[in-house]
Design an enzyme around this catalytic site. Structure first.
Site: not given
Ligand code: KIV
Length: 271
Positions: A52, A90, A118, A187
């Protein structure tokens, strides 16, 4: 005394134990040391350096332009500030396209200080999860609205509303857990479906727009502080700064509301 002073650092096995004990997990995103320190000292259990960052820090219209180097840079800054919260990072767009690429990207993120990576999706990603988990890399799966699939999905939309899509999402959730994921972000999923998934999988679920029955909640920092990041504000977002009076107060109000189950309420969830 701060919350921080009373509690031990989180570990991956402790997350599963939290689910068994019914102790909800409070998670927020962070991208720099200053905010990360405030989150860590005020009751946040899990901090995510999300892709994000492409939208709220870099100003892009999606998460697709974000690179492994971008996430690693922000992960290193956040890691320096954390003493208690567990740090997730991520795997950005297509850095997890093959198990080998995902391993290289995960090593970069773990070496920057992340404790878990993630990744979005199931299907071909199950092999990636298995490959990483077999190499002792903790993985958080992410299902429902997966922002890296925005072009295919045709926008940021609630997922799993039709019966067939709901059944597929439930099967995917069980599959990512069986493949070795330690945590699952859901989500933009209807409340009842997220509740079924949470009951069906042994790993903690973390909801964002997935109702109050998940094992924990996450919000994007900028949304949670009511900042205008130039994007339409989703229904599940709540401005905790208005309620908390200061950034630290907002973090405490959010962590308390997640733990006592008062956030999200029906106004911040999808039926
Ligand atoms: O990228 C991010 O911040 C996310 C969250 C919305 C879970 O994947």
């Amino acid at each position: 005394m701060s919350v921080h002073a009373e509690q031990k650092p989180w570990t991956v096995p402790a997350l599963a134990e939290a689910k068994r004990q019914g102790r909800r997990l409070a998670m927020l995103t962070a991208y720099d040391a200053g905010f990360a320190r405030t989150l860590d000292r005020n009751g946040i259990d899990l901090v995510l350096v999300g892709d994000s960052l492409g939208m709220v820090v870099q100003g892009h219209g999606s998460t697709l332009p974000v690179t492994v180097a971008d996430v690693a840079y922000h992960t290193a800054a956040v890691a320096r500030a954390l003493t208690r919260a567990l740090l997730l990072a991520d795997l950005p767009f297509q850095s997890d396209a093959t198990p080998e690429r995902a391993l290289d990207a995960s090593v970069a993120l773990l070496q920057a200080g992340a404790q878990m990576v993630k990744l979005e999706g199931a299907g071909p990603k199950l092999d990636v999860i298995r490959f990483l988990a077999a190499r002792d890399i903790p993985v958080c799966a992410h299902l429902g609205l997966t922002p890296q699939s925005v072009l295919k999905l045709g926008g940021f939309k609630v997922q799993g509303r039709e019966q067939q899509a709901a059944a597929r999402l439930l099967a995917d959730a069980q599959a990512v857990a069986e493949a070795g994921a330690s945590l699952l972000v859901l989500e933009c999923v209807p409340t009842a479906l997220a509740q079924r998934i949470t009951a069906a999988v042994p790993i903690p679920t973390i909801g964002i727009g997935a109702g109050p029955h998940c094992d924990g909640q996450v919000l994007v920092l900028h949304d949670f502080l009511g900042l205008d990041s130039g994007h339409r504000r989703p229904r599940f977002v709540k401005d905790f700064l208005a309620e908390g009076g200061s950034v630290a107060g907002a973090v405490r109000a959010y962590a308390d509301a997640v733990r006592d189950g008062s956030f999200p309420d029906a106004d911040h969830a999808y039926a």
